[in-house]
Enzyme design. Structure first.
Site, PDB file in Angstrom:
ATOM      1  N   ARG A 142      -0.026  17.133  12.667  1.00  0.00           N
ATOM      2  CA  ARG A 142       0.812  16.249  11.850  1.00  0.00           C
ATOM      3  C   ARG A 142       1.261  16.866  10.532  1.00  0.00           C
ATOM      4  O   ARG A 142       0.868  17.941  10.159  1.00  0.00           O
ATOM      5  CB  ARG A 142       0.051  14.953  11.570  1.00  0.00           C
ATOM      6  N   ASP A 143       2.102  16.076   9.836  1.00  0.00           N
ATOM      7  CA  ASP A 143       2.545  16.342   8.465  1.00  0.00           C
ATOM      8  C   ASP A 143       3.446  17.576   8.360  1.00  0.00           C
ATOM      9  O   ASP A 143       3.157  18.528   7.622  1.00  0.00           O
ATOM     10  CB  ASP A 143       1.329  16.479   7.519  1.00  0.00           C
ATOM     11  N   GLU A 171      -4.791  18.584   6.388  1.00  0.00           N
ATOM     12  CA  GLU A 171      -3.660  17.665   6.345  1.00  0.00           C
ATOM     13  C   GLU A 171      -2.616  18.149   5.328  1.00  0.00           C
ATOM     14  O   GLU A 171      -2.930  18.842   4.370  1.00  0.00           O
ATOM     15  CB  GLU A 171      -4.136  16.261   5.966  1.00  0.00           C
ATOM     16  N   GLN A 189       4.031   7.226   2.210  1.00  0.00           N
ATOM     17  CA  GLN A 189       3.314   6.477   3.251  1.00  0.00           C
ATOM     18  C   GLN A 189       3.115   5.056   2.731  1.00  0.00           C
ATOM     19  O   GLN A 189       2.594   4.869   1.627  1.00  0.00           O
ATOM     20  CB  GLN A 189       1.969   7.150   3.548  1.00  0.00           C
ATOM     21  N   TRP A 212       0.814  -1.236   0.000  1.00  0.00           N
ATOM     22  CA  TRP A 212       0.000   0.000   0.000  1.00  0.00           C
ATOM     23  C   TRP A 212       0.840   1.277   0.000  1.00  0.00           C
ATOM     24  O   TRP A 212       1.852   1.361   0.688  1.00  0.00           O
ATOM     25  CB  TRP A 212      -0.869   0.002   1.258  1.00  0.00           C
ATOM     26  N   MET A 213       0.374   2.288  -0.731  1.00  0.00           N
ATOM     27  CA  MET A 213       0.981   3.626  -0.725  1.00  0.00           C
ATOM     28  C   MET A 213      -0.099   4.676  -0.523  1.00  0.00           C
ATOM     29  O   MET A 213      -1.154   4.604  -1.147  1.00  0.00           O
ATOM     30  CB  MET A 213       1.661   3.840  -2.076  1.00  0.00           C
ATOM     31  N   ASN A 214       0.158   5.672   0.367  1.00  0.00           N
ATOM     32  CA  ASN A 214      -0.619   6.909   0.271  1.00  0.00           C
ATOM     33  C   ASN A 214       0.316   8.100   0.117  1.00  0.00           C
ATOM     34  O   ASN A 214       1.156   8.049  -0.800  1.00  0.00           O
ATOM     35  CB  ASN A 214      -1.732   7.047   1.314  1.00  0.00           C
ATOM     36  N   ASP A 215       0.196   9.134   0.905  1.00  0.00           N
ATOM     37  CA  ASP A 215       0.833  10.425   0.604  1.00  0.00           C
ATOM     38  C   ASP A 215       2.290  10.375   0.140  1.00  0.00           C
ATOM     39  O   ASP A 215       3.098   9.639   0.700  1.00  0.00           O
ATOM     40  CB  ASP A 215       0.874  11.297   1.862  1.00  0.00           C
TER      41      ASP A 215
HETATM   42  C1  FRU Z   1      -3.191  12.151   4.683  1.00  0.00           C
HETATM   43  C2  FRU Z   1      -2.842  11.463   5.988  1.00  0.00           C
HETATM   44  C3  FRU Z   1      -1.861  12.311   6.776  1.00  0.00           C
HETATM   45  C4  FRU Z   1      -1.192  11.301   7.650  1.00  0.00           C
HETATM   46  C5  FRU Z   1      -1.130  10.094   6.757  1.00  0.00           C
HETATM   47  C6  FRU Z   1      -1.294   8.765   7.453  1.00  0.00           C
HETATM   48  O1  FRU Z   1      -3.559  11.311   3.678  1.00  0.00           O
HETATM   49  O2  FRU Z   1      -4.027  11.201   6.716  1.00  0.00           O
HETATM   50  O3  FRU Z   1      -2.458  13.378   7.476  1.00  0.00           O
HETATM   51  O4  FRU Z   1       0.066  11.742   8.063  1.00  0.00           O
HETATM   52  O5  FRU Z   1      -2.159  10.234   5.798  1.00  0.00           O
HETATM   53  O6  FRU Z   1      -1.033   7.706   6.593  1.00  0.00           O
END
Ligand code: FRU
Length: 496
Positions: A167-168, A223, A55, A36-39
């Site tokens: 965060r972030d 975010e 992520q 899995w990948m997000n940000d």
């Molecule tokens: C945004 C988010 C960030 C957090 C991360 C967690 O997509 O919710 O705020 O750091 O993803 O995976």
């Protein structure tokens, strides 16, 4: 010292990643090495290479305990995986190494700043979540978490900022050699804001100011902020959760927001004058920008959105992609986006048609097909005095299966629709945006990869991005109109 947990992730991703064959991945969009990948995280340029961290949950194609994946590229288009950079292996980040950014230090070490997430679970009590900002230093491959972590905690926060939604971090080095960092934050009442911290050495931090307050305008928690000068203005990007729709500018759920205005660096005073969505499609979130070696501001976003992640089947070997890198400019007070110019070098097999009449019968043109395609279209009424009511392009098409783009000049709306792309989930499949003054001429640049389309409207005034997982044999492209339309079209295959 590399922890057991990071070691396990590295061993797993090398094995599982190698088992995902080329054609199961997009042709030119970055995907997680496995799982899995997000940000996008830590997007930076160092030693002639772009680093993209992300992520990452390497073990399955769903969100879980967050790591940082890592890839590098010389041109932002061809990526090479590096070993997983961070794992949630310390008490202060045991429930996730969340999003953050990267910077090169004067001593040539790369520094990562990220959010450590920890949930305290005590018997008989509601779990208590804490988010803190942490550092890791390294050579661009291996990173050591700083012994003084966490460096920004709830103790640094003003009374009105939530310690759970904090965060972030995005870090900057200022001209005088000191550092600043902005984070997403939420007030006690649940409203989004961006906090500004300063530090002489990147280790010791002080809260300075709220850089921007939402004041109830765009969703709740904000975010993944980014902040940069562009063409004489300043741009704040953030991704608000829990948005309410506003006309066709913003939709409900997780959105993207650009605030454009003026900034006084001495006073840390940002005044936003103009706001807009960053992307008007279904799949774009949490973008980060980088300054290229030759001074271009380039943005990459997560080409997915929390509200539509169910589009990917749970048994898929990977989930999540990064968008194309997009060069940013301010044009007529708006954020303009265009695929980075290096992308043009991947265009091969040019096919061109001019003044092709399009009417109610579906039109297929010789050489117009494919799933890795760059297509530029100019659409206008055949008789300038007589408008048409609808123009439709279908792609990734085979019989009943397709994704489409439809323009209605009377409404000035462009709609992207993946309802018939093969998705079996009840997620958002369509979205519309306003395209002003396109009755005489609408210009579209449509970039298809195996599992996505990015539609750049009128030279990059607006962009609509969507993913789809249609079987690969569906590769036809067709045109149709209600009324009399003529089109010019240039199409290339993308050969990465
Ligand atoms: C945004 C988010 C960030 C957090 C991360 C967690 O997509 O919710 O705020 O750091 O993803 O995976």
């Amino acid at each position: 010292m590399i922890s057991r947990m990071l070691m396990d992730a590295r061993v797993h991703e090398a094995d599982a990643g190698d088992r995902i064959t080329g054609i199961d991945r997009p042709g030119f969009h970055l995907t997680p090495r496995s799982g899995w990948m997000n940000d996008p995280n830590g997007f930076c340029f160092a030693g002639g290479k772009y680093h993209m961290f992300y992520q990452y949950y390497p073990y399955a194609s769903h969100w879980d305990s967050m790591h940082w994946g890592h890839a590098v590229s010389e041109d932002l288009l061809h990526w090479e995986y590096l070993p997983c950079a961070l794992a949630p292996d310390r008490y202060y980040d045991q429930d996730g190494v969340y999003s953050g950014s990267a910077i090169m230090m004067p001593d040539s070490r790369m520094m990562l700043i990220y959010t450590g997430r920890r949930i305290d679970r005590e018997r008989g009590r509601a779990p208590k979540e804490r988010q803190v900002q942490c550092l890791a230093f390294g050579d661009g491959v291996d990173f050591e978490k700083y012994e003084g972590n966490p460096v920004i905690t709830a103790n640094h926060l003003p009374a009105f900022a939530s310690p759970q939604d904090f965060r972030d971090p995005k870090i900057f080095r200022l001209a005088d050699g000191t550092y600043s960092c902005i984070t997403g934050s939420k007030t006690e009442e649940g409203d989004g804001q961006v906090l500004y911290f300063s530090s002489p050495d990147a280790l010791h931090w002080k809260f300075e100011k709220i850089l921007v307050e939402n004041k109830g305008r765009f969703g709740r928690m904000w975010e993944c902020p980014d902040f940069f000068p562009l063409d004489g203005k300043w741009v704040l990007l953030t991704s608000p959760q829990d948005m309410l729709p506003q006309g066709l500018e913003y939709h409900s759920g997780n959105g993207t927001l650009a605030l454009i205005g003026d900034y006084d660096e001495q006073k840390i005073d940002f005044r936003d004058e103009f706001n807009q969505s960053v992307d008007y499609g279904m799949d774009f979130y949490a973008p980060q920008t980088v300054l290229t070696g030759d001074g271009r501001r380039v943005m990459i976003g997560w080409m997915q959105n929390w509200d539509a992640v169910a589009i990917r089947e749970p048994e898929a070997p990977w989930a999540g992609q990064m968008s194309l890198p997009r060069e940013l400019h301010i044009v007529n007070g708006r954020l303009n986006q265009w695929p980075i110019r290096e992308f043009d070098e991947l265009r091969k097999n040019r096919v061109e048609y001019k003044n092709v009449p399009v009417g109610k019968d579906k039109l297929y043109l010789d050489g117009m097909s494919g799933r890795m395609v760059d297509m530029e279209l100019v659409i206008r009424p055949k008789d300038p005095e007589k408008s048409y009511s609808k123009f439709v392009i279908r792609f990734a098409e085979d019989g009943e299966t397709y994704t489409s783009i439809r323009f209605r000049p009377h409404e000035s709306t462009l709609k992207i629709d993946r309802k018939f792309s093969g998705s079996r989930r009840a997620i958002v499949h369509q979205r519309r945006c306003l395209v002003e003054s396109a009755e005489d001429e609408l210009r579209l640049r449509i970039i298809l990869d195996r599992f996505s389309c990015e539609v750049f409207i009128n030279g990059g005034e607006k962009v609509m991005t969507a993913t789809f997982f249609t079987d690969m044999y569906a590769d036809k492209i067709s045109f149709r109109a209600d009324g009399d339309v003529v089109i010019d079209v240039v199409k290339y295959d993308i050969v990465p």
